[in-house]
Design a protein around this motif. Structure first.
Motif, short mmCIF file in Angstrom:
data_model
loop_
_atom_site.label_atom_id
_atom_site.label_comp_id
_atom_site.label_asym_id
_atom_site.label_seq_id
_atom_site.Cartn_x
_atom_site.Cartn_y
_atom_site.Cartn_z
N VAL A 117 2.13 5.84 11.25
CA VAL A 117 3.51 6.00 11.71
C VAL A 117 4.03 4.75 12.42
O VAL A 117 3.24 3.93 12.91
CB VAL A 117 3.66 7.20 12.68
CG1 VAL A 117 3.28 8.51 12.00
CG2 VAL A 117 2.86 6.97 13.95
N LEU A 118 5.35 4.66 12.46
CA LEU A 118 6.05 3.65 13.25
C LEU A 118 6.84 4.43 14.30
O LEU A 118 7.71 5.22 13.96
CB LEU A 118 7.02 2.85 12.38
CG LEU A 118 6.46 2.29 11.05
CD1 LEU A 118 7.60 1.66 10.24
CD2 LEU A 118 5.36 1.27 11.33
N GLN A 119 6.50 4.23 15.57
CA GLN A 119 7.07 5.06 16.62
C GLN A 119 7.93 4.21 17.56
O GLN A 119 7.54 3.13 17.98
CB GLN A 119 5.96 5.74 17.42
CG GLN A 119 6.45 6.79 18.41
CD GLN A 119 5.34 7.70 18.88
OE1 GLN A 119 4.37 7.95 18.15
NE2 GLN A 119 5.46 8.22 20.09
N ALA A 154 9.38 10.32 6.37
CA ALA A 154 9.95 11.39 7.20
C ALA A 154 10.23 10.87 8.61
O ALA A 154 9.45 10.09 9.17
CB ALA A 154 8.99 12.57 7.26
N LEU A 155 11.34 11.32 9.18
CA LEU A 155 11.71 11.01 10.56
C LEU A 155 11.44 12.26 11.40
O LEU A 155 11.93 13.34 11.07
CB LEU A 155 13.18 10.63 10.65
CG LEU A 155 13.77 10.45 12.06
CD1 LEU A 155 13.26 9.15 12.69
CD2 LEU A 155 15.30 10.46 12.01
N LYS A 179 2.72 6.28 6.14
CA LYS A 179 1.62 6.54 5.20
C LYS A 179 2.18 7.15 3.91
O LYS A 179 2.92 8.13 3.95
CB LYS A 179 0.61 7.50 5.83
CG LYS A 179 -0.65 7.70 5.00
CD LYS A 179 -1.63 8.59 5.74
CE LYS A 179 -2.91 8.76 4.94
NZ LYS A 179 -3.89 9.63 5.64
N ARG A 180 1.83 6.55 2.77
CA ARG A 180 2.41 6.99 1.51
C ARG A 180 2.07 8.42 1.13
O ARG A 180 2.85 9.11 0.46
CB ARG A 180 2.00 6.02 0.39
CG ARG A 180 2.84 4.75 0.38
CD ARG A 180 2.37 3.75 -0.66
NE ARG A 180 3.35 2.69 -0.89
CZ ARG A 180 3.64 1.72 -0.03
NH1 ARG A 180 2.99 1.69 1.13
NH2 ARG A 180 4.54 0.81 -0.32
N MET A 206 6.84 -4.11 8.80
CA MET A 206 6.64 -3.78 10.21
C MET A 206 5.21 -3.34 10.48
O MET A 206 4.64 -3.64 11.54
CB MET A 206 7.62 -2.68 10.63
CG MET A 206 9.06 -3.13 10.74
SD MET A 206 10.21 -1.75 11.03
CE MET A 206 9.59 -1.08 12.56
N SER A 207 4.61 -2.65 9.54
CA SER A 207 3.26 -2.12 9.75
C SER A 207 2.20 -3.21 9.86
O SER A 207 1.08 -2.95 10.30
CB SER A 207 2.89 -1.16 8.60
OG SER A 207 2.67 -1.88 7.39
#
Length: 229
Positions: A117-119, A154-155, A179-180, A206-207
């Protein structure tokens, strides 16, 4: 002569009585006017500020008046466009509200968990802390939907796991599934309230940033969030 004095006094008293009667309706009218004005101010003030006591009522009403459901997250890596779900109305309204008061514009993606995730939605900036203090630590009831899963892009709303049996959402912090194959172990644990519609390559860029042991990027990944429609 005495009769003239008596007549004069009677006329004088009658005059005062009429004046006094004439004044009373005016005074009553002023009081009523003030009462109406105060009542109107109280009603308005109830909607002045979102707080932990009126969270659901405020955001429900705010959502009716602000129906936008598409936003753009601008970063140095590119733009990510997101569609917010109408069937998670409180979470959608909250994200629109925070966007319109420019809350996110001083926040960062503070956790980059590669292939997960990107948080984002927090920072140590003064404006960020000021806004959080202003509205208080309000929380939102979950809006779980069977058709809203933790798929790729998803958000979802972040939340505390400890001492939070009702799975109440944090209003300020969110994450995007990078994650795909998705992060489906979080289904039914966090409210999914939107999805990425473009900018997947930006997420991949970004990841790859360098992070510390706490997954906080070494160099801040700043964001600007704006309404599209």
């Amino acid at each position: 002569m005495k009769n003239y004095h008596i007549i004069f006094l009677l006329l004088l008293l009658t005059s005062f009585y009429q004046c006094d009667n004439n004044k009373k309706p005016t005074q009553k009218s002023v009081v009523l006017s003030k009462e109406k004005k105060v009542k109107k101010e109280v009603i308005t003030k109830a909607w002045d500020s979102l707080n932990r006591h009126n969270t659901e009522a405020f955001l429900t009403e705010y959502g009716k008046q602000n129906t936008e459901n598409k936003v753009i997250i601008k970063t140095d890596f590119g733009d990510i466009k997101i569609r917010l779900y109408n069937d998670t109305p409180v979470h959608r309204a909250n994200f629109i509200f925070l966007t319109k008061i420019n809350y996110f514009n001083t926040t960062v993606f503070y956790r980059i968990a590669k292939n997960f995730v990107l948080q984002g939605g927090n920072s140590d900036e003064m404006y960020t802390m000021k806004q959080r203090r202003k509205y208080g630590n309000y929380l939102m009831k979950p809006e779980f939907r069977k058709n809203r899963k933790h798929k790729y892009g998803a958000l979802a709303a972040a939340r505390q796991w400890e001492k939070n049996p009702d799975k109440l959402s944090s209003p300020f912090e969110f994450y995007i599934v990078q994650k795909r194959s998705g992060a489906h172990h979080l289904d039914g644990e966090h409210t999914v309230f939107g999805e990425v519609i473009s900018g997947f390559s930006v997420m991949d860029k970004m990841s790859k940033v360098k992070v510390g042991v706490d997954e906080w990027p070494v160099d801040d990944v700043k964001m600007k969030v704006a309404i599209i429609e």
